[in-house]
Design an enzyme around this catalytic site. Structure first.
Site, mmCIF file in Angstrom:
data_model
loop_
_atom_site.group_PDB
_atom_site.id
_atom_site.type_symbol
_atom_site.label_atom_id
_atom_site.label_comp_id
_atom_site.label_asym_id
_atom_site.label_seq_id
_atom_site.Cartn_x
_atom_site.Cartn_y
_atom_site.Cartn_z
ATOM 1 N N HIS A 18 -8.058 -8.629 1.672
ATOM 2 C CA HIS A 18 -7.344 -7.356 1.787
ATOM 3 C C HIS A 18 -6.035 -7.586 2.541
ATOM 4 C CE1 HIS A 18 -10.386 -4.060 0.725
ATOM 5 N NE2 HIS A 18 -10.796 -5.185 0.171
ATOM 6 N N GLU A 19 -5.040 -6.803 2.193
ATOM 7 C CA GLU A 19 -3.695 -6.877 2.809
ATOM 8 C C GLU A 19 -3.021 -8.231 2.611
ATOM 9 O OE1 GLU A 19 -6.100 -3.930 4.217
ATOM 10 O OE2 GLU A 19 -6.277 -5.777 5.341
ATOM 11 N N HIS A 25 -17.559 -10.064 6.910
ATOM 12 C CA HIS A 25 -16.248 -9.441 7.050
ATOM 13 C C HIS A 25 -15.450 -10.159 8.125
ATOM 14 C CE1 HIS A 25 -13.524 -5.881 8.266
ATOM 15 N NE2 HIS A 25 -13.049 -6.430 7.178
ATOM 16 N N HIS A 26 -14.293 -10.673 7.754
ATOM 17 C CA HIS A 26 -13.373 -11.303 8.706
ATOM 18 C C HIS A 26 -12.085 -10.513 8.745
ATOM 19 C CE1 HIS A 26 -15.262 -15.608 8.236
ATOM 20 N NE2 HIS A 26 -15.991 -14.815 8.996
ATOM 21 N N GLU A 74 -9.871 3.721 -0.060
ATOM 22 C CA GLU A 74 -9.778 4.149 1.343
ATOM 23 C C GLU A 74 -8.745 5.268 1.516
ATOM 24 O OE1 GLU A 74 -8.839 0.471 3.338
ATOM 25 O OE2 GLU A 74 -6.713 0.647 2.905
ATOM 26 N N GLU A 124 0.836 -1.205 0.000
ATOM 27 C CA GLU A 124 0.000 0.000 0.000
ATOM 28 C C GLU A 124 0.870 1.254 0.000
ATOM 29 O OE1 GLU A 124 -3.183 -0.288 2.836
ATOM 30 O OE2 GLU A 124 -3.801 -2.246 2.087
#
Ligand code: NOJ
Ligand code: CA
Length: 703
Positions: A483-484, A413-414, A508, A172
């Site tokens: 994500h990530e 969402h986890h 974001e 990122e």
């Protein structure tokens, strides 16, 4: 005499086996030529030519080994060669096009050093090279730990490059644009916004790495099918405009535990005279294995909204309460003071469900629904989330019924807080909970330092973790958006339920300082080369003082550029990220987001220059309908839209969403115009884009 003859023989033998064993492979159209040889000490090397000119100068291949004495660096002799050719087509479950051609010539080099065998498989396509190492099953090489992969990419000339710094844990970063030869100086310059979380000692960059050589060739370096191996970053040898592999280490400093038989991921070098053909390349998908999921009928490209952006603009919170000092147990929540801005409250989520149902969205993501958010960024976070216990104000059963009645699904969402071991511990229960309540898609997240300690987001253990999650999810009929996670390498071909990933700066960041207007003209050539991105576009209210007069932030785009992203940022998973009230306010522009498809029959790259602009047209899968998206960087421009992709002999209606004449991302971003016009196969339009602007076109048959 005999001795002299023997000597001559030995010299000749050494010469043939070490220095003259060059072997070549050409691409089907003959333009790319790969040469493999062994250097003077029996070290494997390769070079690559394009149209008779050197593109990559001789570069090393091979490994140092950390465990044991087996070196896989040199001392190889008598290589054996086998050639094959492939020309076939296959159909992805979803994608930028319905049919993909896989056409290459292959050279398999079998090497041996002290009876240790390594094969190198080269595949030359018209648009580039893929090669990988293969370690056959063998007595003398069973288990070993890689010290470093020695692969080099030695550019024959300097090049302009779009890069982010090497980092074992995050991608990122904003992109830097410079000559390769200037990377190391830039990396040192304090003015540059580079804060590598895990800086690599020597100057290094991440892949996909986009380059434009001084000879005007576009080159993209990445990898395909990253499985059971660490991700590859690249050390930069600036003065030589060269790169060498730098694998992400594990907790003990090893760079890959290998048990034969095994293969490395493919190293990919995509080459094009025209930037559009970098985007059109399917090499990375072609080098991945076909789907391992047999019945893919449940995997559906998805458009969703979410209880999400309101957290970024400061209206809502993930936390249920601000009233805490220590870790809260499930039973504590009844005793604490609830936070009035907690976003995942049942009634509030119902508004989103109503909105999704009214406007035809498939799913509603809800973040901050489960206990633990008060403590999620803390060193003990491995114990924080159990992924099955809702906050007291999130009535999962009721919401499930409500959504189901309206034909909408909730998206799970986890957030793992990067505690991957904890996630694996709970994952079956978590997925069973999802099935029980009708969820079929999960957004996962890995913010923070990885547990197990010492591992990295991009190290071998984590690479395997993300795949374990995708596989397990498939067993439960669940689609994944991570994500990530480590940046993608085309594995969504093999696990098509792994719809998308973030793995780069997405929307974001518009709320966290802003993304440079050129960022989205670079991403398709870098991050997106490996696979779809959950970029979360669609911020139509681009000025954030609307939420709070003290908030000086803004998305650094015009409103219509946000619409264009649904076409230029390819993904089978697209979010409409803005708040429902903003979509209601900009209802006519929102229509484009409602209409736009998420799965395609064909894609036409009309114009492209990394860092500057992009215009793409796509035909909706199974429908006589097209969408065009065009974007520019901070400069205004006039795009040329050639409609020859439309079938001949028929008229179509184009609804054009464009920047108003005086629009500008900085001063007047939300000024737009919508008009309709007839269009046909022969037409070529000039389309104006504001600075930081874009346009979007929806084309349907003129009935
Ligand atoms: C970072 C993710 O990119 C973002 O989408 C998410 O909302 C937060 N982490 C919290 O999980
Ligand atoms: Ca993120």
């Amino acid at each position: 005499m005999f001795m002299r003859l023997l000597f001559l023989f030995l010299v000749l033998f050494a010469a043939t086996s070490f220095t003259t064993s060059a072997q070549t492979l050409t691409s089907p159209n003959g333009k790319l030529k790969l040469t493999f040889s062994l250097d003077a000490v029996g070290g494997p090397q390769y070079d690559l030519q394009y149209a008779g000119r050197p593109l990559l100068l001789p570069g090393k291949l091979g490994f140092t080994v950390k465990s044991g004495t087996e070196q896989l660096e040199h001392g190889f002799s008598n290589p054996r060669y086998a050639y094959t050719t492939e020309d076939s087509h296959w159909q992805p479950v979803w994608g930028e096009e319905r049919l993909i051609r896989n056409h290459y010539n292959e050279l398999l080099v079998s090497l041996d050093n002290n009876s240790r065998k390594v094969n190198i498989r080269f595949r030359l396509f018209d648009d580039g090279l893929g090669f990988r190492y293969e370690f056959p099953k063998q007595d003398n090489l069973y288990c070993f730990v890689i010290g470093e992969e020695l692969t080099e990419f030695n550019l024959a000339s300097d090049a302009k490059t779009f890069w982010i710094p090497g980092d074992y844990d995050t991608n990122e970063y904003p992109y830097m644009t410079s000559k390769v030869s200037a990377i190391d100086t830039l990396m040192k310059r304090a003015t540059v916004e580079i804060t590598a979380q895990h800086p690599i000692g020597s100057p290094s960059v991440q892949t996909p790495l986009m380059l434009k050589t001084d000879n005007g060739l576009y080159v993209n370096i990445h990898e395909a099918a990253l499985v059971d191996y660490p991700a590859m970053q690249l050390n930069v040898h600036a003065s030589k405009h060269a790169f060498s592999a730098h694998l992400v280490p594990d907790a003990l400093g090893g760079k890959g535990d290998i048990t034969t038989p095994a293969t490395s991921p493919w190293r990919t070098v995509i080459v094009a005279e025209d930037a559009r053909n970098i985007l059109a390349s399917r090499i990375i998908l072609n080098l991945n294995e076909p789907s391992k999921i047999e019945d893919t009928s449940w995997i559906k490209p998805t458009k969703y909204i979410g209880v999400w952006w309101e957290m970024f603009v400061g209206r809502g919170s993930w936390n249920y309460t601000n009233d805490y000092h220590v870790k809260l147990e499930a039973t504590d929540y009844a005793k604490v003071q609830p936070n009035t801005t907690h976003a995942a409250r049942t009634e509030h989520v119902k508004h989103y469900i109503d909105f999704a149902a009214k406007h035809g969205f498939d799913q509603v993501l809800v973040e901050g629904w489960n206990i633990g958010w008060e403590n999620w960024i803390n060193p003990m976070r491995e114990y924080v989330f159990d992924f099955v216990t809702p906050y007291p104000d999130f009535d999962v059963k009721e919401l499930q019924r409500y959504a189901h009645d309206k034909g909408v699904r909730l998206m799970m969402h986890h957030e793992t807080g990067a505690a991957a071991t904890n996630y694996e511990h709970h994952i079956d229960t978590a997925f069973r909970f999802m099935k029980q309540y009708g969820y079929n898609a999960v957004k996962t997240g890995y913010v923070g330092w990885i547990k197990p300690k010492g591992e990295h987001h991009d190290s071998q253990w984590m690479v395997n973790h993300y795949i374990r999650v995708a596989k397990k999810a498939a067993q439960y009929g669940i689609m994944v958006n991570s994500h990530e996670a480590v940046r993608p390498t085309g594995l969504s071909r093999t696990y098509p339920n792994w719809l998308a990933q973030e793995s780069s700066r997405g929307t974001e960041f518009e709320a966290m300082g802003g993304l440079a207007p050129e960022h989205s003209t670079i991403l398709p050539f870098t991050r997106l080369m490996g696979g779809p991105m959950d970029y979360t576009p669609g911020i139509l209210r681009t000025i954030f003082s609307y939420y709070d007069t003290n908030n000086q932030g803004q998305a650094r785009t015009t409103l219509t550029k946000q619409l264009a992203y649904y076409v230029t940022m390819y993904s089978p998973l697209q979010m409409a990220a803005d708040l429902p009230e903003n979509y209601e306010h900009f209802a006519d522009a929102f229509q484009f987001i409602k209409d736009v498809a998420v799965d395609w029959d064909t894609t036409h790259y009309l114009e492209a220059e990394p860092g500057d602009y992009l215009t793409i047209a796509r035909k909706t899968k199974g429908k006589e309908e097209w969408f065009v998206g065009g974007i520019t960087d901070e400069h205004s421009r006039t795009a040329t839209v050639d409609f020859s992709f439309l079938p001949k002999g028929r008229k179509y209606i184009a609804t054009v969403y464009e920047d108003a004449k005086d629009a500008d991302w900085k001063t007047n971003p939300m000024a737009y115009r919508i008009r309709t016009k007839k269009v046909g196969h022969k037409e070529i339009w000039k389309q104006k884009l504001a600075p930081g602007g874009g346009f979007a076109i929806h084309i349907t048959p003129d009935l």
